[in-house]
Design a protein around this motif. Structure first.
Motif, PDB file in Angstrom:
ATOM      1  N   GLY A 164       0.589  -1.424   0.101  1.00  0.00           N
ATOM      2  CA  GLY A 164      -0.356   0.413   0.072  1.00  0.00           C
ATOM      3  C   GLY A 164       0.836   1.265  -0.282  1.00  0.00           C
ATOM      4  O   GLY A 164       0.552   2.711  -0.572  1.00  0.00           O
ATOM      5  N   VAL A 165       1.844   1.267   0.845  1.00  0.00           N
ATOM      6  CA  VAL A 165       2.403   2.436   1.335  1.00  0.00           C
ATOM      7  C   VAL A 165       3.353   2.385  -0.804  1.00  0.00           C
ATOM      8  O   VAL A 165       3.793   3.448  -0.673  1.00  0.00           O
ATOM      9  CB  VAL A 165       3.729   2.128   2.103  1.00  0.00           C
ATOM     10  N   THR A 166       4.178   1.699  -0.588  1.00  0.00           N
ATOM     11  CA  THR A 166       4.648   1.652  -2.348  1.00  0.00           C
ATOM     12  C   THR A 166       4.156   2.796  -3.633  1.00  0.00           C
ATOM     13  O   THR A 166       4.229   2.740  -4.180  1.00  0.00           O
ATOM     14  CB  THR A 166       5.708   0.386  -2.877  1.00  0.00           C
ATOM     15  N   ALA A 167       2.701   1.717  -3.599  1.00  0.00           N
ATOM     16  CA  ALA A 167       1.361   2.525  -4.377  1.00  0.00           C
ATOM     17  C   ALA A 167       1.398   3.406  -4.985  1.00  0.00           C
ATOM     18  O   ALA A 167       1.373   4.504  -5.436  1.00  0.00           O
ATOM     19  CB  ALA A 167       0.182   0.945  -3.978  1.00  0.00           C
ATOM     20  N   THR A 168       1.868   3.911  -2.482  1.00  0.00           N
ATOM     21  CA  THR A 168       0.837   5.539  -2.803  1.00  0.00           C
ATOM     22  C   THR A 168       2.216   6.813  -3.098  1.00  0.00           C
ATOM     23  O   THR A 168       1.327   7.379  -2.657  1.00  0.00           O
ATOM     24  CB  THR A 168       0.724   5.423  -1.107  1.00  0.00           C
ATOM     25  N   LEU A 169       3.724   6.256  -2.838  1.00  0.00           N
ATOM     26  CA  LEU A 169       4.417   6.619  -2.621  1.00  0.00           C
ATOM     27  C   LEU A 169       4.703   7.432  -4.345  1.00  0.00           C
ATOM     28  O   LEU A 169       5.001   8.064  -4.982  1.00  0.00           O
ATOM     29  CB  LEU A 169       5.739   5.731  -2.480  1.00  0.00           C
ATOM     30  N   GLN A 226       3.274  13.982  -7.395  1.00  0.00           N
ATOM     31  CA  GLN A 226       2.137  15.478  -7.484  1.00  0.00           C
ATOM     32  C   GLN A 226       3.132  16.325  -6.645  1.00  0.00           C
ATOM     33  O   GLN A 226       3.467  17.462  -7.092  1.00  0.00           O
ATOM     34  CB  GLN A 226       1.211  15.224  -6.330  1.00  0.00           C
ATOM     35  N   HIS A 227       3.973  15.595  -6.142  1.00  0.00           N
ATOM     36  CA  HIS A 227       5.206  17.071  -5.786  1.00  0.00           C
ATOM     37  C   HIS A 227       5.835  17.493  -6.917  1.00  0.00           C
ATOM     38  O   HIS A 227       6.195  18.281  -6.844  1.00  0.00           O
ATOM     39  CB  HIS A 227       6.210  15.925  -4.184  1.00  0.00           C
ATOM     40  N   ARG A 228       6.242  16.549  -7.759  1.00  0.00           N
ATOM     41  CA  ARG A 228       6.999  16.416  -9.353  1.00  0.00           C
ATOM     42  C   ARG A 228       5.903  18.186  -9.615  1.00  0.00           C
ATOM     43  O   ARG A 228       6.540  18.892 -10.200  1.00  0.00           O
ATOM     44  CB  ARG A 228       7.087  15.624 -10.049  1.00  0.00           C
ATOM     45  N   GLU A 229       4.538  17.451 -10.178  1.00  0.00           N
ATOM     46  CA  GLU A 229       3.854  18.161 -10.687  1.00  0.00           C
ATOM     47  C   GLU A 229       3.612  19.978  -9.942  1.00  0.00           C
ATOM     48  O   GLU A 229       3.743  21.457 -10.908  1.00  0.00           O
ATOM     49  CB  GLU A 229       2.690  18.118 -10.911  1.00  0.00           C
TER      50      GLU A 229
END
Length: 102
Positions: A56-61, A67-70
């Motif tokens: 779950g954490v890997t899928a969210t990262l 989003q951070h890059r955008e």
């Protein structure tokens, strides 16, 4: 309020500890090619919970990184514009029922 949170944590810990004590039977996990692993049931459950959390954490990262890059790109574009450009530009309204500009 903090005391109530600690009481809840203690209750949750005791509940999970009791679950672990009640499920200490040994189970056999059979893998391919005749491989076996004998382990207590509670460790099997814990292992699969940890693997599920990691998936779950890997899928969210990936989404969070995109989003951070955008956001960084949008902040860079915002800093490039000058104050006069912002005042002279016509604001656009978006939506299916709205005109292109107002």
């Amino acid at each position: 309020m903090r005391a109530l949170i600690w009481v809840f944590r203690l209750f949750l810990f005791l509940l999970l500890f009791g679950f672990a004590v009640k499920n200490d039977d040994v189970v056999v996990l059979r893998f391919f090619f005749g491989a076996q692993w004998q382990v207590p049931l509670v460790l099997v459950i814990l292992l699969f919970v940890v693997v599920g959390v990691l998936i779950g954490v890997t899928a969210t990262l990936a989404t969070v990184y995109r989003q951070h890059r955008e956001i960084g790109q949008l902040r860079g574009k915002n800093e490039e514009g000058t104050k006069s450009d912002r005042q002279n530009s016509i604001p656009l309204a978006h939506g299916p029922d709205l005109p292109e500009s107002y």
